[in-house]
Design a protein around this motif. Structure first.
Motif, PDB file in Angstrom:
ATOM      1  N   GLY A 139      69.601  19.885  53.758  1.00 12.61           N
ATOM      2  CA  GLY A 139      70.758  20.186  52.907  1.00 12.61           C
ATOM      3  C   GLY A 139      70.527  21.419  52.045  1.00 12.61           C
ATOM      4  N   TYR A 140      69.336  21.509  51.481  1.00 13.99           N
ATOM      5  CA  TYR A 140      69.015  22.635  50.584  1.00 13.99           C
ATOM      6  C   TYR A 140      69.092  23.958  51.351  1.00 13.99           C
ATOM      7  CZ  TYR A 140      66.620  25.076  46.767  1.00 13.99           C
ATOM      8  OH  TYR A 140      66.308  25.928  45.732  1.00 13.99           O
ATOM      9  N   TYR A 141      68.384  24.005  52.484  1.00 11.63           N
ATOM     10  CA  TYR A 141      68.362  25.266  53.242  1.00 11.63           C
ATOM     11  C   TYR A 141      69.685  25.531  53.944  1.00 11.63           C
ATOM     12  CZ  TYR A 141      63.701  25.945  51.725  1.00 11.63           C
ATOM     13  OH  TYR A 141      62.622  26.153  50.906  1.00 11.63           O
ATOM     14  N   GLY A 142      70.442  24.479  54.230  1.00  8.48           N
ATOM     15  CA  GLY A 142      71.787  24.681  54.787  1.00  8.48           C
ATOM     16  C   GLY A 142      72.663  25.436  53.802  1.00  8.48           C
ATOM     17  N   VAL A 143      72.648  25.004  52.554  1.00  7.11           N
ATOM     18  CA  VAL A 143      73.459  25.672  51.523  1.00  7.11           C
ATOM     19  C   VAL A 143      72.945  27.094  51.280  1.00  7.11           C
ATOM     20  CG1 VAL A 143      74.100  25.632  49.063  1.00  7.11           C
ATOM     21  CG2 VAL A 143      74.217  23.541  50.423  1.00  7.11           C
ATOM     22  N   MET A 144      71.636  27.241  51.202  1.00  7.46           N
ATOM     23  CA  MET A 144      71.074  28.585  50.996  1.00  7.46           C
ATOM     24  C   MET A 144      71.481  29.527  52.138  1.00  7.46           C
ATOM     25  SD  MET A 144      69.364  29.021  48.269  1.00  7.46           S
ATOM     26  CE  MET A 144      68.875  27.998  46.883  1.00  7.46           C
ATOM     27  N   THR A 145      71.475  28.998  53.355  1.00 10.51           N
ATOM     28  CA  THR A 145      71.836  29.815  54.523  1.00 10.51           C
ATOM     29  C   THR A 145      73.301  30.240  54.444  1.00 10.51           C
ATOM     30  OG1 THR A 145      70.176  28.675  55.840  1.00 10.51           O
ATOM     31  CG2 THR A 145      71.900  29.818  57.059  1.00 10.51           C
ATOM     32  N   ALA A 146      74.168  29.287  54.129  1.00 11.16           N
ATOM     33  CA  ALA A 146      75.600  29.618  54.014  1.00 11.16           C
ATOM     34  C   ALA A 146      75.805  30.665  52.912  1.00 11.16           C
ATOM     35  CB  ALA A 146      76.403  28.357  53.714  1.00 11.16           C
ATOM     36  N   TYR A 147      75.115  30.487  51.803  1.00  9.44           N
ATOM     37  CA  TYR A 147      75.252  31.438  50.693  1.00  9.44           C
ATOM     38  C   TYR A 147      74.783  32.829  51.123  1.00  9.44           C
ATOM     39  CZ  TYR A 147      74.881  33.366  45.974  1.00  9.44           C
ATOM     40  OH  TYR A 147      75.034  34.146  44.850  1.00  9.44           O
ATOM     41  N   ALA A 148      73.695  32.867  51.859  1.00  9.47           N
ATOM     42  CA  ALA A 148      73.179  34.159  52.343  1.00  9.47           C
ATOM     43  C   ALA A 148      74.229  34.850  53.222  1.00  9.47           C
ATOM     44  CB  ALA A 148      71.875  33.949  53.116  1.00  9.47           C
ATOM     45  N   VAL A 149      74.833  34.061  54.117  1.00  9.57           N
ATOM     46  CA  VAL A 149      75.869  34.644  54.995  1.00  9.57           C
ATOM     47  C   VAL A 149      77.032  35.166  54.147  1.00  9.57           C
ATOM     48  CG1 VAL A 149      77.621  34.070  56.740  1.00  9.57           C
ATOM     49  CG2 VAL A 149      75.269  33.239  56.998  1.00  9.57           C
ATOM     50  N   LEU A 150      77.445  34.373  53.161  1.00 12.74           N
ATOM     51  CA  LEU A 150      78.613  34.744  52.341  1.00 12.74           C
ATOM     52  C   LEU A 150      78.342  35.963  51.461  1.00 12.74           C
ATOM     53  CD1 LEU A 150      79.782  31.145  51.368  1.00 12.74           C
ATOM     54  CD2 LEU A 150      80.922  32.726  52.944  1.00 12.74           C
ATOM     55  N   THR A 151      77.085  36.248  51.206  1.00 12.17           N
ATOM     56  CA  THR A 151      76.760  37.410  50.377  1.00 12.17           C
ATOM     57  C   THR A 151      76.211  38.564  51.216  1.00 12.17           C
ATOM     58  OG1 THR A 151      74.646  36.355  49.850  1.00 12.17           O
ATOM     59  CG2 THR A 151      76.406  36.126  48.231  1.00 12.17           C
ATOM     60  N   GLY A 152      76.461  38.486  52.539  1.00 15.64           N
ATOM     61  CA  GLY A 152      76.172  39.632  53.388  1.00 15.64           C
ATOM     62  C   GLY A 152      74.742  39.761  53.863  1.00 15.64           C
ATOM     63  N   GLN A 153      73.945  38.704  53.679  1.00 14.66           N
ATOM     64  CA  GLN A 153      72.560  38.765  54.168  1.00 14.66           C
ATOM     65  C   GLN A 153      72.516  38.298  55.620  1.00 14.66           C
ATOM     66  OE1 GLN A 153      70.276  39.951  51.904  1.00 14.66           O
ATOM     67  NE2 GLN A 153      72.088  40.095  50.603  1.00 14.66           N
ATOM     68  N   SER A 154      71.521  38.748  56.362  1.00 16.17           N
ATOM     69  CA  SER A 154      71.300  38.185  57.695  1.00 16.17           C
ATOM     70  C   SER A 154      70.490  36.894  57.521  1.00 16.17           C
ATOM     71  CB  SER A 154      70.554  39.175  58.588  1.00 16.17           C
ATOM     72  OG  SER A 154      69.268  39.412  58.086  1.00 16.17           O
ATOM     73  N   VAL A 155      70.636  35.987  58.477  1.00 15.55           N
ATOM     74  CA  VAL A 155      69.963  34.679  58.343  1.00 15.55           C
ATOM     75  C   VAL A 155      69.259  34.319  59.647  1.00 15.55           C
ATOM     76  CG1 VAL A 155      71.577  33.771  56.619  1.00 15.55           C
ATOM     77  CG2 VAL A 155      72.044  33.376  59.044  1.00 15.55           C
ATOM     78  N   PRO A 156      68.225  33.457  59.579  1.00 20.41           N
ATOM     79  CA  PRO A 156      67.611  32.977  60.823  1.00 20.41           C
ATOM     80  C   PRO A 156      68.619  32.103  61.578  1.00 20.41           C
ATOM     81  CG  PRO A 156      66.369  32.222  58.870  1.00 20.41           C
ATOM     82  CD  PRO A 156      67.602  32.893  58.370  1.00 20.41           C
ATOM     83  N   THR A 157      68.656  32.189  62.899  1.00 22.91           N
ATOM     84  CA  THR A 157      69.613  31.351  63.650  1.00 22.91           C
ATOM     85  C   THR A 157      69.131  29.905  63.775  1.00 22.91           C
ATOM     86  OG1 THR A 157      68.640  32.198  65.667  1.00 22.91           O
ATOM     87  CG2 THR A 157      70.711  33.203  64.971  1.00 22.91           C
ATOM     88  N   THR A 158      67.825  29.679  63.555  1.00 24.49           N
ATOM     89  CA  THR A 158      67.378  28.281  63.456  1.00 24.49           C
ATOM     90  C   THR A 158      66.355  28.175  62.325  1.00 24.49           C
ATOM     91  OG1 THR A 158      65.570  28.619  65.034  1.00 24.49           O
ATOM     92  CG2 THR A 158      67.577  27.720  65.929  1.00 24.49           C
ATOM     93  N   ILE A 159      66.434  27.060  61.621  1.00 25.41           N
ATOM     94  CA  ILE A 159      65.421  26.760  60.609  1.00 25.41           C
ATOM     95  C   ILE A 159      64.943  25.338  60.903  1.00 25.41           C
ATOM     96  CG2 ILE A 159      64.934  26.379  58.153  1.00 25.41           C
ATOM     97  CD1 ILE A 159      67.029  28.465  57.473  1.00 25.41           C
ATOM     98  N   GLY A 160      63.638  25.177  61.072  1.00 30.42           N
ATOM     99  CA  GLY A 160      63.085  23.851  61.369  1.00 30.42           C
ATOM    100  C   GLY A 160      62.493  23.229  60.118  1.00 30.42           C
ATOM    101  N   THR A 161      62.783  21.948  59.917  1.00 33.57           N
ATOM    102  CA  THR A 161      62.201  21.236  58.773  1.00 33.57           C
ATOM    103  C   THR A 161      61.205  20.205  59.321  1.00 33.57           C
ATOM    104  OG1 THR A 161      64.068  19.720  58.785  1.00 33.57           O
ATOM    105  CG2 THR A 161      64.199  21.606  57.296  1.00 33.57           C
ATOM    106  N   GLY A 162      60.409  19.649  58.435  1.00 32.95           N
ATOM    107  CA  GLY A 162      59.259  18.863  58.897  1.00 32.95           C
ATOM    108  C   GLY A 162      59.451  17.356  58.908  1.00 32.95           C
ATOM    109  N   PHE A 163      58.340  16.676  59.096  1.00 32.48           N
ATOM    110  CA  PHE A 163      58.293  15.205  59.121  1.00 32.48           C
ATOM    111  C   PHE A 163      57.142  14.711  58.253  1.00 32.48           C
ATOM    112  CE2 PHE A 163      59.680  16.281  63.525  1.00 32.48           C
ATOM    113  CZ  PHE A 163      60.911  15.661  63.506  1.00 32.48           C
TER     114      PHE A 163
END
Ligand code: T6T
Length: 325
Positions: free
Chosen positions: A281-305
């Motif tokens: 959830g945290y990185y999902g929001v950060m990613t959307a914010y990055a897109v909305l502010t014109g930054q490029s983003v990784p197309t996949t982000i992996g989280t752990g276990f």
């Protein structure tokens, strides 16, 4: 040499031109559409999303259906699109059936980030596939998670015996990949473990519990069940406990709500592969914010276990991986 390089890089950052979008609108509204609203996994994901929203000073709302079902998720998504949020984070409930509904968001100019589950092959922006348009996929590595579950099970069973997977239904990216990883690990590394037919429970823990009774009736020597998501795992644990088989049957859970943690303490569940939904959830929001502010983003982000079992269940460091309800 490296100090000079670092200084040069710092200089480059400091003198970079101010981005054109700085100073533009920043009070973004993002909607998070979970697989279903009443699931500790998505409730925890929302907790992480709200933490990111607070850090950024933006708003994230949580709108979903009460069951994990594309037929129910589609009208929720259509209503969200009609309200026109700045971005959508969504856990699509079917990898194929949710492509067209999500295309409507994309065509309305709303960036789509998938969280947890994905559409199509989950590889976005590579010019291939009908569901190539989301900007990013943030998720656990579910094939790896399935392999980890198989290893935990094989170890507990001494490398031999009959097991089966309790799963939701085919067509869900996450749970399909867990099954794939589990079977690949067993076939490749544990030849004396026989994996019986998967039992599909439609995300219904009661059905998963009664399926254990039926499998036990056909296979009195059943020695392991992998519950491939939260409801499958709760059902597997209840089924095994209800049949008084906790001594003989290894239960490995995917997901870590408080009830599974209790089952680890009481010995009904042998280990849980906890995902890190708050990170998603945290990185999902950060990613959307990055897109909305014109930054490029990784197309996949992996989280752990985090693997939780009787040895570490009471450790302080584990507490933050237990899901919220
Ligand atoms: O296991 C999670 C999630 O990763 C999966 O996609 C669906 O089921 C859960 O939400 C648990 O119920």
């Amino acid at each position: 040499k490296s100090a000079a390089l670092a200084a040069a890089l710092l200089g480059a950052v400091a003198s970079a031109p101010v981005h054109a979008q700085d100073g533009a609108k920043k009070d973004f509204k993002i909607t998070l559409v979970p697989g279903l609203t009443t699931d500790a996994f998505y409730i925890t994901m929302n907790r992480g999303a709200q933490a990111a929203a607070k850090a950024l000073g933006i708003t994230v709302d949580f709108q979903g259906a009460e069951e994990f079902d594309p037929v129910l998720q589609t009208p929720v998504l259509d209503a969200v699109i009609a309200r026109g949020p700045d971005a959508i984070l969504i856990a699509p409930t079917d990898a194929t059936q949710m492509i067209e509904p999500l295309r409507r968001a994309n065509e309305a100019g709303i960036p789509v980030v998938t969280v947890d589950t994905f559409i199509d092959d989950g590889k976005y922006q590579d010019g291939s596939g009908d569901g190539d348009f989301p900007v990013s996929s943030i998720s656990s590595d579910n094939v790896l998670g399935g392999r980890m579950a198989a290893r935990a099970m094989a170890e507990d069973m001494g490398g031999k015996g009959k097991v089966y997977i309790s799963n939701v239904r085919p067509g869900i990216s996450t749970t399909d990949q867990r099954e794939e990883g589990f079977k690949a690990e067993m076939t490749g590394k544990f030849p004396d473990i026989e994996v019986l037919d998967t039992q599909y429970n439609e995300n219904d823990a009661s059905l998963a519990a009664s399926q254990f009774q039926a499998v036990l009736a056909r296979n009195p020597d059943i020695a392991g069940v992998f519950g491939a998501n939260l409801f499958s795992a709760i059902g597997a644990g209840n089924g095994v406990a209800g049949a008084n088989k906790s001594e003989d049957v290894t239960v490995i859970a995917f997901d870590a709500p408080p009830s599974i943690v209790d089952n680890i303490k009481s010995g009904v569940v042998d280990a849980a592969i906890a995902q890190h939904p708050a990170e998603i959830g945290y990185y999902g929001v950060m990613t959307a914010y990055a897109v909305l502010t014109g930054q490029s983003v990784p197309t996949t982000i992996g989280t752990g276990f985090t693997v939780i079992d009787a040895d570490n269940v009471d450790d302080e460091a584990i507490a933050k991986f237990i899901y919220s309800e």
